[in-house]
Design a protein around this motif. Structure first.
Motif, PDB file in Angstrom:
ATOM      1  N   PHE A 263     -36.034  -6.516 -63.294  1.00  0.00           N
ATOM      2  CA  PHE A 263     -35.228  -6.134 -64.455  1.00  0.00           C
ATOM      3  C   PHE A 263     -35.807  -4.888 -65.106  1.00  0.00           C
ATOM      4  O   PHE A 263     -36.953  -4.504 -64.871  1.00  0.00           O
ATOM      5  CB  PHE A 263     -35.153  -7.274 -65.477  1.00  0.00           C
ATOM      6  N   ILE A 265     -36.118  -3.013 -69.015  1.00  0.00           N
ATOM      7  CA  ILE A 265     -35.998  -3.145 -70.468  1.00  0.00           C
ATOM      8  C   ILE A 265     -35.918  -1.735 -71.055  1.00  0.00           C
ATOM      9  O   ILE A 265     -36.764  -0.891 -70.756  1.00  0.00           O
ATOM     10  CB  ILE A 265     -37.202  -3.877 -71.083  1.00  0.00           C
ATOM     11  N   VAL A 284     -39.842 -11.503 -71.144  1.00  0.00           N
ATOM     12  CA  VAL A 284     -38.579 -11.582 -70.406  1.00  0.00           C
ATOM     13  C   VAL A 284     -38.773 -12.338 -69.087  1.00  0.00           C
ATOM     14  O   VAL A 284     -37.949 -13.185 -68.718  1.00  0.00           O
ATOM     15  CB  VAL A 284     -38.023 -10.167 -70.151  1.00  0.00           C
ATOM     16  N   ALA A 300     -30.670 -13.821 -69.270  1.00  0.00           N
ATOM     17  CA  ALA A 300     -30.915 -12.462 -69.760  1.00  0.00           C
ATOM     18  C   ALA A 300     -30.693 -12.374 -71.267  1.00  0.00           C
ATOM     19  O   ALA A 300     -31.459 -11.728 -71.991  1.00  0.00           O
ATOM     20  CB  ALA A 300     -30.012 -11.472 -69.028  1.00  0.00           C
ATOM     21  N   ARG A 304     -33.586 -11.546 -73.985  1.00  0.00           N
ATOM     22  CA  ARG A 304     -33.418 -10.436 -74.935  1.00  0.00           C
ATOM     23  C   ARG A 304     -33.613 -10.897 -76.374  1.00  0.00           C
ATOM     24  O   ARG A 304     -34.274 -10.220 -77.171  1.00  0.00           O
ATOM     25  CB  ARG A 304     -32.041  -9.816 -74.735  1.00  0.00           C
ATOM     26  N   LEU A 307     -37.362 -11.512 -76.986  1.00  0.00           N
ATOM     27  CA  LEU A 307     -38.087 -10.250 -77.107  1.00  0.00           C
ATOM     28  C   LEU A 307     -37.825  -9.597 -78.447  1.00  0.00           C
ATOM     29  O   LEU A 307     -38.752  -9.105 -79.109  1.00  0.00           O
ATOM     30  CB  LEU A 307     -37.684  -9.309 -75.968  1.00  0.00           C
ATOM     31  N   VAL A 323     -32.529  -3.559 -78.089  1.00  0.00           N
ATOM     32  CA  VAL A 323     -33.062  -4.012 -76.803  1.00  0.00           C
ATOM     33  C   VAL A 323     -31.918  -4.113 -75.800  1.00  0.00           C
ATOM     34  O   VAL A 323     -30.870  -4.686 -76.109  1.00  0.00           O
ATOM     35  CB  VAL A 323     -33.750  -5.381 -76.910  1.00  0.00           C
ATOM     36  N   VAL A 325     -31.655  -5.525 -71.837  1.00  0.00           N
ATOM     37  CA  VAL A 325     -32.281  -6.139 -70.670  1.00  0.00           C
ATOM     38  C   VAL A 325     -31.265  -6.089 -69.538  1.00  0.00           C
ATOM     39  O   VAL A 325     -30.193  -6.693 -69.633  1.00  0.00           O
ATOM     40  CB  VAL A 325     -32.716  -7.591 -70.942  1.00  0.00           C
TER      41      VAL A 325
END
Length: 378
Positions: A263, A265, A284, A300, A304, A307, A323, A325
């Motif tokens: 992934f 970020i 994550v 996901a 997110r 985070l 953010v 992701v």
């Protein structure tokens, strides 16, 4: 709150969001407007490619100028990245200057629009008035041009064979790449924006001073311009771009995709001021590990949110936080759950993993999903 649906005049479905949440295939994005309300983002797809952008606006005038600058950049990038002259070299991952020139052109064309608007609204009227007054008093009058706002811009393009990032300012992006044989180990972190465009970077500081700028307490000052700025590259901020002291030219990083790419970020400095790259990737990865392909979209979104919460808890001052992701490959070993063990891995397709993309591509929270999809033009 503003949601713009694409698909008009052949453009791909996409979202430009002032605040709140949006999802596209295996991409989850959100903004928390905790400061002046000047962050924006967009997420878009075309065939098997995804493009995400984060824009952190700023303005000495407060919310208005920075918000307008970030919003204008988000809308411009969402629209013009898909032009054949731009997307062709990018989607083919052409090496060398061809692809880089195509991406740089989008940044510079948008900044040129900002300059034209600033000339019309601010610079030309002020210089005419200055000239008139100087003629009346037969003397020179010092003039500092006012700031009208600008924005950072960080773009990440995920194609079938590469991951490309381009950025100006201090909104950063990282790639999480898993270990081939140890999916439970912490992923390796690759910085997609290795240079932070701030005076604290030696190379950026040297460029600014060589071109006539002044650095004081990590702020860039330009003679003939009011105020200063804490970034060395931006879009807008036209008074400070004199003699390219501030630059609008992005840096670009391009990586070949591997089966271990999990992934990406992308986040504004309101996030990175609260968590490190390694901490963000760990949060994550821990949330999405073993989620299974069928639950990857929900995972996901949960990652997110976690985070974002961690970043806001550790902020040393109130700041907007954005953010994004973006899952690179749902078949990556990090995401494999029990349900996936009996099925063969498949190549990433945003359409396949879009969770009823043909019926509802975007959401802005549980309470408004249905109304947002129903009311938005197609």
């Amino acid at each position: 709150r503003f949601l713009k649906m694409g698909g008009i005049l052949g453009r791909p479905r996409s979202a430009v969001v002032h605040s709140g949440e949006a999802q596209l295939a295996a991409v989850s994005a959100a903004t928390c407007l905790k400061g002046r309300g000047q962050d924006r983002f967009f997420i878009a797809r075309r065939a098997d490619s995804i493009v995400c952008g984060v824009f952190d606006g700023h303005s000495p005038a407060g919310q208005g100028g920075g918000a307008e600058a970030a919003e204008a950049a988000a809308e411009y990038f969402e629209r013009f990245l898909w032009l054949p002259s731009i997307w062709g070299p990018v989607s083919r991952c052409e090496s060398g200057s061809t692809m880089h020139d195509a991406i740089i052109r989008v940044f510079l064309q948008h900044h040129a629009r900002c300059e034209a608007t600033y000339d019309e609204r601010v610079r030309t009227p002020l210089l005419k008035e200055k000239e008139k007054l100087e003629a009346e008093i037969n003397d020179t009058i010092p003039l500092e041009l006012p700031q009208e706002g600008g924005t950072t811009a960080t773009i990440v393009l995920i194609t079938g064979s590469s991951i490309v990032s381009a950025w100006v300012g201090d909104s950063e992006a990282v790639l999480a790449r898993t270990h081939e044989e140890h999916k439970d180990a912490e992923p390796v972190v690759f910085a997609l924006t290795p240079t932070k465009h701030q005076p604290s970077d030696d190379g950026e500081a040297a460029r600014v001073t060589e071109r006539g700028g002044t650095l004081l307490n990590d702020v860039v000052y330009v003679q003939g311009a009011q105020g200063g700025l804490r970034v060395t590259r931006s879009l807008g901020d036209c008074a400070l771009h004199r003699d390219d002291i501030l630059e609008a030219t992005p840096e670009i990083v391009s990586l070949e995709r591997t089966p271990n790419d999990a992934f990406v970020i992308i986040a504004s400095d309101g996030v990175w001021g609260g968590v490190s790259h390694a901490e963000a990737v760990r949060i994550v990865a821990d949330r999405m590990r073993g989620c299974g392909r069928s639950a990857i979209r929900a995972a996901a979104a949960a990652a997110r949110r976690e985070l974002m919460d961690a970043a806001l808890r550790h902020q040393d001052h109130d700041d907007d936080a954005t953010v994004v992701v973006a899952v690179v490959d749902p078949a990556c070993a990090l995401f494999q759950g029990a349900e996936d063990s009996t099925t063969s891995p498949r190549a990433f397709s945003p359409t396949r993993y879009g969770d009823a993309l043909s019926r509802r591509m975007f959401s802005r929270g549980d309470d408004s999903r249905r109304s947002a999809a129903a009311q938005s033009p197609r």
